[in-house]
Design a protein around this motif. Structure first.
Motif, PDB file in Angstrom:
ATOM      1  N   PHE B 105       2.273  17.925  -1.328  1.00 39.97           N
ATOM      2  CA  PHE B 105       3.643  17.729  -0.852  1.00 39.97           C
ATOM      3  C   PHE B 105       4.039  16.278  -1.061  1.00 39.97           C
ATOM      4  CE2 PHE B 105       6.057  20.791   1.903  1.00 39.97           C
ATOM      5  CZ  PHE B 105       7.281  20.168   1.765  1.00 39.97           C
ATOM      6  N   PHE B 107       7.179  13.701  -0.323  1.00 37.39           N
ATOM      7  CA  PHE B 107       8.392  13.678   0.495  1.00 37.39           C
ATOM      8  C   PHE B 107       9.418  12.691  -0.067  1.00 37.39           C
ATOM      9  CE2 PHE B 107       5.058  15.304   3.117  1.00 37.39           C
ATOM     10  CZ  PHE B 107       5.665  16.249   3.917  1.00 37.39           C
ATOM     11  N   CYS B 111       5.954   8.388   2.812  1.00 40.46           N
ATOM     12  CA  CYS B 111       5.075   8.808   3.922  1.00 40.46           C
ATOM     13  C   CYS B 111       3.633   8.342   3.745  1.00 40.46           C
ATOM     14  CB  CYS B 111       5.118  10.327   4.109  1.00 40.46           C
ATOM     15  SG  CYS B 111       6.701  10.913   4.661  1.00 40.46           S
ATOM     16  N   LEU B 112       3.462   7.110   3.277  1.00 37.91           N
ATOM     17  CA  LEU B 112       2.121   6.527   3.180  1.00 37.91           C
ATOM     18  C   LEU B 112       1.852   5.733   4.452  1.00 37.91           C
ATOM     19  CD1 LEU B 112       2.456   5.137  -0.451  1.00 37.91           C
ATOM     20  CD2 LEU B 112       1.255   7.213   0.218  1.00 37.91           C
ATOM     21  N   VAL B 113       0.566   5.449   4.698  1.00 33.50           N
ATOM     22  CA  VAL B 113       0.239   4.607   5.853  1.00 33.50           C
ATOM     23  C   VAL B 113       0.439   3.151   5.409  1.00 33.50           C
ATOM     24  CG1 VAL B 113      -1.484   4.045   7.594  1.00 33.50           C
ATOM     25  CG2 VAL B 113      -1.457   6.314   6.568  1.00 33.50           C
ATOM     26  N   ARG B 115      -0.060   0.027   6.381  1.00 27.60           N
ATOM     27  CA  ARG B 115      -1.018  -1.072   6.461  1.00 27.60           C
ATOM     28  C   ARG B 115      -2.236  -0.878   5.569  1.00 27.60           C
ATOM     29  NH1 ARG B 115      -1.676  -4.793   9.974  1.00 27.60           N
ATOM     30  NH2 ARG B 115      -3.892  -4.388  10.160  1.00 27.60           N
ATOM     31  N   LEU B 116      -2.421   0.329   5.060  1.00 27.77           N
ATOM     32  CA  LEU B 116      -3.631   0.601   4.286  1.00 27.77           C
ATOM     33  C   LEU B 116      -3.369   0.411   2.791  1.00 27.77           C
ATOM     34  CD1 LEU B 116      -5.009   3.702   6.230  1.00 27.77           C
ATOM     35  CD2 LEU B 116      -5.465   1.280   6.601  1.00 27.77           C
ATOM     36  N   SER B 117      -4.460   0.216   2.054  1.00 32.58           N
ATOM     37  CA  SER B 117      -4.332  -0.054   0.620  1.00 32.58           C
ATOM     38  C   SER B 117      -3.915   1.218  -0.130  1.00 32.58           C
ATOM     39  CB  SER B 117      -5.669  -0.554   0.070  1.00 32.58           C
ATOM     40  OG  SER B 117      -6.603   0.493   0.093  1.00 32.58           O
ATOM     41  N   THR B 120      -6.912   3.611  -0.497  1.00 30.11           N
ATOM     42  CA  THR B 120      -7.232   4.377   0.715  1.00 30.11           C
ATOM     43  C   THR B 120      -6.207   5.484   0.924  1.00 30.11           C
ATOM     44  OG1 THR B 120      -8.411   2.587   1.805  1.00 30.11           O
ATOM     45  CG2 THR B 120      -7.420   4.211   3.241  1.00 30.11           C
ATOM     46  N   HIS B 124      -6.838   9.686   1.017  1.00 24.93           N
ATOM     47  CA  HIS B 124      -6.475  10.590   2.118  1.00 24.93           C
ATOM     48  C   HIS B 124      -6.130  11.998   1.622  1.00 24.93           C
ATOM     49  CE1 HIS B 124      -5.411   7.009   4.943  1.00 24.93           C
ATOM     50  NE2 HIS B 124      -6.689   7.198   4.811  1.00 24.93           N
ATOM     51  N   GLY B 125      -5.782  12.123   0.341  1.00 25.69           N
ATOM     52  CA  GLY B 125      -5.524  13.451  -0.215  1.00 25.69           C
ATOM     53  C   GLY B 125      -6.758  14.342  -0.102  1.00 25.69           C
ATOM     54  N   TRP B 136     -11.691   8.468   5.488  1.00 26.10           N
ATOM     55  CA  TRP B 136     -10.681   7.714   6.237  1.00 26.10           C
ATOM     56  C   TRP B 136     -10.319   6.409   5.545  1.00 26.10           C
ATOM     57  CZ3 TRP B 136     -12.940   8.258  11.911  1.00 26.10           C
ATOM     58  CH2 TRP B 136     -12.797   9.590  12.313  1.00 26.10           C
ATOM     59  N   SER B 137     -11.312   5.825   4.874  1.00 26.26           N
ATOM     60  CA  SER B 137     -11.055   4.545   4.212  1.00 26.26           C
ATOM     61  C   SER B 137     -11.884   4.461   2.947  1.00 26.26           C
ATOM     62  CB  SER B 137     -11.417   3.398   5.159  1.00 26.26           C
ATOM     63  OG  SER B 137     -11.478   2.191   4.429  1.00 26.26           O
ATOM     64  N   ARG B 165      -1.585  -3.439  -0.187  1.00 23.66           N
ATOM     65  CA  ARG B 165      -1.127  -2.660   0.966  1.00 23.66           C
ATOM     66  C   ARG B 165       0.142  -1.920   0.593  1.00 23.66           C
ATOM     67  NH1 ARG B 165      -1.467  -5.912   6.576  1.00 23.66           N
ATOM     68  NH2 ARG B 165       0.525  -4.891   6.804  1.00 23.66           N
ATOM     69  N   ARG B 181      -1.735  10.622  -4.313  1.00 25.49           N
ATOM     70  CA  ARG B 181      -2.390  11.218  -3.140  1.00 25.49           C
ATOM     71  C   ARG B 181      -2.329  12.752  -3.216  1.00 25.49           C
ATOM     72  NH1 ARG B 181       0.140   9.915   2.621  1.00 25.49           N
ATOM     73  NH2 ARG B 181       1.848  11.100   1.704  1.00 25.49           N
TER      74      ARG B 181
END
Lengths: 274, 266
Positions: B105, B107, B111-113, B115-117, B120, B124-125, B136-137, B165, B181
């Protein structure tokens, strides 16, 4: 609605500078003012007593200088214990706050009932003053730094638990929805979205909590919960104001150093990524 | 590794229609609480494997709701959904999650986090298939998963920025990370909800070109919502259109033109 006044040239109307307050606002303000004046008497505010006390203030302040270093060794040891209590209490408190916050957060709690119970516990821990906790732990585990450390742990859970939960609730729901759409588990979503999203706020809160714990651990000694507070109380009771001045100076240096270091640490941690 | 992100501006080559169904939607109806008129009613369509399908319609026509209903992120009131021949409507809990992990999906907002690279976030995919701290990382990930994540970043042309980031990336770059992802998940069908809506026209074209190329190279089924008639005509094999709560268009993109499609935005 207030009438608009005409400008000097009589053409364009412009709004009034002030609006007349409603009767409810006026009544509430009058009520507040009355209560405040009554509170001045209740708080024992007295200019005359302040003026009468000025010579004593001057005498004590005079006796404080120069600060005495004759008990520098034991005082420095007590300062170190104070910092150790604050550090251990804050670290353990922050670690315990995370599960409490997850249970209390609207978007992380497994059930509304669990959330309600977790929030109630956090509120209770926060609203009972730290001195009351210190007295409780002194009676329970005896005099000394352990009682103070337990007090700081409980106080930190009350403080951090609430702010961690709020920080997690404020995290952008977009990434969480994206991971939900591909079928990830709630634990994974908390670990990769909620906690990293709330991390800046959590770091801030933890460092403020450490500063708060250092200040609080100074006072805890006054009721026998270890640290520098006991030394300060003893010096004041023995009228050794010069020694008390040295202790206050050491406390100032400790608090200032912790605040300075925590703000530097905060800046560094904010700009790291994984 | 070869990057598919460039050269970007070439004519896409449409795939031959497959007979294997990726997504079947049968009589889907959705009403929101407090409203009498349905968002859409009795919507039926079939998307075949490897096909690229655009969903068009005016604001509020129910496009995003329809897309979300297809994976039951929003529960439809009536109708049936079959994902790769498997009925989605009756699934609950873990079964539903397992079915969803085959659907990528993308969007409107990436819709990425933040603060994370980038690496990473791509990793998450993998959480669609494997739960736990190793996904997680990128710091703790298996080497094979790190390699795969980097490969997908390379496919979208961002391997050099793996360490950045996501809040330091441009809108177009962040959307490409979101696509990487989704690919990390190795989906059988990729949904995209107005993936170019928050991008400038050039970045939007780059993203759509990327979708078209990836979909062709990996024989990936693509179902995207777009407000750009040109994107629908250029990058989709087929166009379906929602108007007045009904599916009023289902045609090969070659048989439509800009003027006829603009009617869906009147």
């Amino acid at each position: 609605m207030p009438e608009a006044q005409l400008s000097n040239d009589g053409k364009a109307p412009f709004p009034p500078r002030f609006q007349r307050p409603g009767w409810l606002s006026t009544a509430l303000f009058a009520l507040f003012l009355g209560f405040f004046l009554w509170s001045l008497a209740g708080a024992g505010m007295s200019i005359r007593e302040l003026v009468n006390g000025l010579p004593n203030i001057a005498t004590i302040a005079g006796e404080m200088f120069p600060p005495s270093t004759d008990r520098a060794g034991p005082i420095m040891a007590a300062i170190l214990v104070t910092f150790q209590m604050a550090l251990v209490g804050t670290v353990i408190g922050v670690i315990l706050s995370i599960p409490m916050a997850l249970l209390a957060g609207r978007n992380t709690s497994p059930h509304p009932l669990v959330r309600h119970v977790a929030r109630s516990i956090i509120s209770f821990l926060r609203t009972v003053p730290d001195l009351a906790w210190a007295l409780f732990f002194v009676v329970s585990v005896g005099l000394g730094p352990f009682a103070g450390t337990l007090t700081i742990i409980v106080d930190t859970i009350g403080f951090c638990g609430r702010f961690f939960a709020e920080a997690m609730e404020e995290v952008d729901p977009g990434p969480s929805e994206a991971l939900d759409s591909i079928g990830t588990s709630p634990l994974d979503r908390i670990a990769v979205v909620q906690i990293p999203g709330a991390l800046p706020s959590m770091i801030n809160t933890s460092l403020f909590s450490l500063e708060k714990a250092v200040r609080s651990s100074v006072v805890l000694g006054l009721v026998g919960a270890g640290g520098i507070g006991a030394e300060l109380a003893a010096s004041m009771e023995m009228f050794r104001y010069d020694q008390a001045a040295y202790i206050i100076l050491m406390i100032f240096i400790l608090v200032y150093a912790v605040e300075h270091l925590s703000s530097r640490l905060r800046e560094r941690l904010m700009h790291q990524s994984q | 590794m070869t990057s598919l992100a460039s050269p970007l501006l070439q004519q896409p080559v449409f795939s031959e229609p497959s007979t294997v169904s990726s997504l079947q939607v049968q009589g889907l109806t959705k009403r929101f609480q407090g409203t009498t008129a349905p968002v859409f009613r009795n919507v039926c369509f079939n998307i075949y494997k490897g096909q690229s399908v655009a969903l068009i319609g005016a604001n509020g026509a129910g496009k995003s709701t329809l897309l979300r209903c297809c994976v039951r992120l929003i529960e439809p009131d009536e109708g049936n959904i079959l994902l790769s021949g498997e009925t989605l409507s009756s699934k609950r809990g873990r079964e539903l999650k397992r079915a969803r992990n085959r659907v990528g999906f993308v969007f409107q907002k990436h819709c990425l986090v933040p603060r994370l690279s980038a690496l990473t976030n791509v990793l998450h995919g993998n959480l669609a298939h494997r739960s736990g701290p190793r996904n997680w990382s990128q710091c703790w990930a298996r080497q094979a998963d790190r390699d795969r994540a980097l490969h997908y970043l390379d496919l979208v042309g961002l391997a050099d920025l793996w360490h950045k980031r996501c809040d330091q990336l441009s809108g177009g770059q962040a959307q490409r990370v979101a696509i990487a992802r989704a690919l990390m998940q190795e989906p059988s069908i990729l949904f995209a909800d107005e993936p170019t809506a928050s991008l400038d026209p050039k970045s939007g074209q780059v993203i759509m070109e990327l979708f078209a190329r990836l979909s062709r190279a990996q024989n990936l089924t693509l179902f995207f919502v777009s407000h750009h008639v040109d994107h629908a005509l250029h990058y989709a094999d087929r166009i379906i259109g929602l108007r007045d709560s009904e599916l009023q268009l289902d045609a090969a993109s070659g048989t439509e033109n800009t003027v006829s499609l603009r009617g869906f935005y009147a």
